[in-house]
Motif scaffolding. Structure first.
Motif, PDB file in Angstrom:
ATOM      1  N   GLU A  88       0.864  -1.171   0.000  1.00 43.48           N
ATOM      2  CA  GLU A  88       0.000   0.000   0.000  1.00 43.48           C
ATOM      3  C   GLU A  88       0.903   1.224   0.000  1.00 43.48           C
TER       4      GLU A  88
ATOM      5  N   GLY B  91      -0.478   5.152   1.941  1.00 40.18           N
ATOM      6  CA  GLY B  91      -1.662   5.033   2.784  1.00 40.18           C
ATOM      7  C   GLY B  91      -1.391   5.656   4.147  1.00 40.18           C
TER       8      GLY B  91
ATOM      9  N   PRO C 145      -7.257  -1.981   4.163  1.00 40.89           N
ATOM     10  CA  PRO C 145      -6.768  -0.945   3.253  1.00 40.89           C
ATOM     11  C   PRO C 145      -7.043   0.425   3.865  1.00 40.89           C
TER      12      PRO C 145
ATOM     13  N   TYR D  33      -6.154   3.556   2.763  1.00 39.68           N
ATOM     14  CA  TYR D  33      -6.284   4.697   1.856  1.00 39.68           C
ATOM     15  C   TYR D  33      -5.630   5.912   2.524  1.00 39.68           C
TER      16      TYR D  33
ATOM     17  N   TYR E  28      -1.612   7.544  -4.483  1.00 42.74           N
ATOM     18  CA  TYR E  28      -1.908   6.357  -3.688  1.00 42.74           C
ATOM     19  C   TYR E  28      -2.057   5.155  -4.625  1.00 42.74           C
TER      20      TYR E  28
ATOM     21  N   LEU F 130      -2.438   0.518  -4.502  1.00 43.09           N
ATOM     22  CA  LEU F 130      -2.537  -0.737  -3.753  1.00 43.09           C
ATOM     23  C   LEU F 130      -2.363  -1.870  -4.758  1.00 43.09           C
TER      24      LEU F 130
END
Length: 594
Positions: free
Chosen positions: A453, A456, A502, A504, A524, A526
């Motif tokens: 990620e 994040g 997740p 974010y 960002y 993932l």
């Protein structure tokens, strides 16, 4: 000049043999051997060198035996050796032997039985000179060739109309090479200046037909024709060349209606009985220009670019290509396993309607979705598969190219039990499960996977941006770039499961655009990536593009509603860890409020 020969006793037989329509002729070289029955087939060498023509192809000197001529099945006649060909029913020729300074042809005065007569040894000379007293005139035997034997009822007949081809048994050693070409619009053949190879008893050398010492002149002549056969027995056109007047142009006798892609004609340019083949007609060929990408991965689009040509086969046009293709024809594209051609994974046929001119080309391509097991494959292009075009060479209508097809990873991602690549919203726990296999349906056990990620929410270094000094009076946007990395390994069945949140980063939401966050630290993202048990990178196809990362997504990044209850994987430990995270947040607030 060679002296006129007188009769010699007990000379041996046999050098040149020719058989046509029941007439058997032999030019007989003679060594001065004690046995009259001795026979020996010997071709004639050029007697000079690269610096001196010598006595050209004279017999009885410089390795050449004395020769005679044997004529069978026509009775006793006067005979001679000729450069000759038959053009349209008329003989074109030059006499290159003599009986004496006054007699052109020599009498076959010796009956050797079996209906054969021969010239008594010593009464025939392969000519080193030009003589104009005999009739017909005598020219120098200056060039290579397979000679014709002409015969008549007198020594000086003026015109000779009866000939038999001596062929390889009546040969003046050497050869010719020259460029020849057919013009489709005029239906004529053009011959460029020949290069002449002279064979001596010790080697060979070459001169052009325009050479002042070795080439064509008034006393050194070539008989050239455009013929249906290699010997010059049936020619459409022919001429005696007494000067080097090249390029020479001959009419082929073909009409406009005969010259097209439905007909081919094998013809010969014959020089002194030595024929050089050419083909009048089309000649389709194909070549694969590229196979892209190479290697190709499963489900990628493989593009095969190929070219169809009608190549002019210069300099001799043995394989044609001198007539344009105007008829339609089919092209077949086949892809098969390189080690087992019967394992065909793709086959298609396309009709080509493009004209392919002489020396012209047409470019084509096909696209194949590479949905096949991994391995080595062969792409094969075949033109004119249904023989719609008549070609000079039907054996060069295909081309192949090998390529590798490699497998890709096909991950199955399950979020809360549903196979999907989309998380509903951020900042909530999900049961995340994976099953890894490849396009060959092989389980990827013990694969090392990394879930990342990027930018994040991270409690250890919360998102921060600032301007970084880059000089005395200059700065640039910068900040903390955070990356959460989760490493895990698949089990023997290619599976792995755990709880994943997740996070974010709502600073990317529209209400925080003023921060220009992406300009400082990037966007960002993932995704996951990995290597298989052997250490090779996992390859994925996303939207037709080869990549080593597999993206995951969040559907609603601005969700603010409630969260339904559910059980999660490793719930006890995850709950304890999240309690510690909460404690960290509490400590953070306490620090700020103190």
């Amino acid at each position: 000049m060679k002296k006129i020969k007188t009769k010699k006793a007990k000379l041996s037989l046999l050098t040149f043999v020719a058989l046509l329509a029941g007439i058997f002729i032999t030019i007989i070289p003679h060594a001065y051997a004690p046995s009259a029955q001795f026979t020996n087939d010997q071709d004639m060498y050029f007697t000079g060198s690269s610096s001196d023509p010598g006595t050209v192809y004279q017999d009885a000197i410089d390795g050449n035996q004395d020769i005679g001529i044997q004529l069978c099945d026509v009775g006793q006649r006067y005979v001679g050796a000729f450069y000759a060909l038959n053009a349209g029913g008329s003989w074109v020729y030059e006499l290159v032997s003599y009986n004496s300074f006054s007699n052109a042809l020599a009498l076959t005065d010796s009956d050797v039985g079996g209906g054969c007569y021969e010239v008594t040894e010593g009464f025939l000379t392969i000519s080193p000179s030009e003589l104009t007293t005999p009739d017909p005139d005598i020219r120098k035997a200056a060039f290579p060739g397979k000679v014709y034997i002409g015969y008549a009822t007198s020594a000086n007949p003026g015109t000779v109309s009866d000939f038999v081809f001596g062929g390889s048994n009546a040969q003046l050693l050497g050869d010719y090479s020259f460029t020849r070409s057919f013009d489709e619009s005029t239906r004529q053949v053009t011959i460029q200046t020949p290069t002449i190879s002279f064979q001596t008893s010790s080697g060979s050398f070459a001169k052009t037909a325009s050479d002042s010492d070795f080439g064509i002149s008034g006393d050194r002549r070539l008989v050239i024709g455009f013929c249906d056969d290699t010997d010059g027995l049936s020619c459409n056109a022919g001429s005696v060349f007494s000067s080097s007047s090249f390029p020479a142009i001959f009419n082929t006798g073909l009409t406009a209606g005969q010259v097209n892609d439905q007909n081919t004609y094998t013809k010969y340019v014959v020089i002194n009985g030595l024929g050089k083949q050419m083909c009048i007609g089309s000649n389709l060929k194909t070549s694969i220009s590229s196979v892209n990408p190479s290697p190709v991965y499963y489900s990628q689009n493989l593009v095969i670019n190929y070219t169809i040509t009608n190549p002019l086969d210069t300099p001799d046009e043995n394989e044609g290509g001198n007539v344009g293709v105007t008829s339609s024809f089919d092209v077949r594209v086949t892809i098969y396993n390189s080690s087992q051609s019967s394992q065909i994974v793709y086959s298609s046929t396309e009709t080509v309607t493009d004209d392919v001119a002489s020396s012209g080309s047409v470019s084509k391509s096909i696209t194949w979705p590479a949905n096949a097991p991994s391995g080595s494959y062969t792409a094969k292009i075949e033109v004119d598969v249904n023989s719609d075009i008549t070609e000079c060479n039907e054996a060069d209508n295909s081309d192949t190219e090998n390529f590798q097809l490699l497998p890709v990873t096909i991950p199955e991602v399950y979020i809360d039990g549903t196979q999907t690549d989309f998380f509903a919203y951020p900042n909530a726990p999900y049961n995340l499960s994976f099953h890894f296999k490849n396009s060959d349906n092989q389980t990827l056990r013990n694969a090392n996977i990394t879930l990342i990620e990027q930018n994040g929410l991270v409690i250890s270094a919360p998102t921060q941006i600032y301007n970084r000094s880059t000089g005395v009076a200059s700065t640039e946007k910068d900040g903390i770039k955070a990356q959460t990395r989760i490493d895990f390994q698949t089990d023997y069945s290619g599976n792995s499961s755990f709880t994943f949140i997740p996070t974010y980063n709502k600073l990317y939401s529209p209400q925080y655009n003023y921060t220009e966050l992406a300009d400082y630290i990037g966007s960002y993202s993932l995704y996951f990536q990995g290597v298989d048990e052997s250490g090779s990178n996992l390859a994925f196809i996303e939207n037709g593009v080869l990549t080593t990362i597999y993206e995951l997504n969040i559907t609603n990044t601005s969700y603010s509603g409630s969260f339904a209850g559910k059980g999660i994987a490793n719930e006890q430990m995850v709950s304890q860890v999240m309690d510690l995270v909460y404690q960290t947040f509490s400590n953070f607030l306490q620090t700020l409020l103190s």
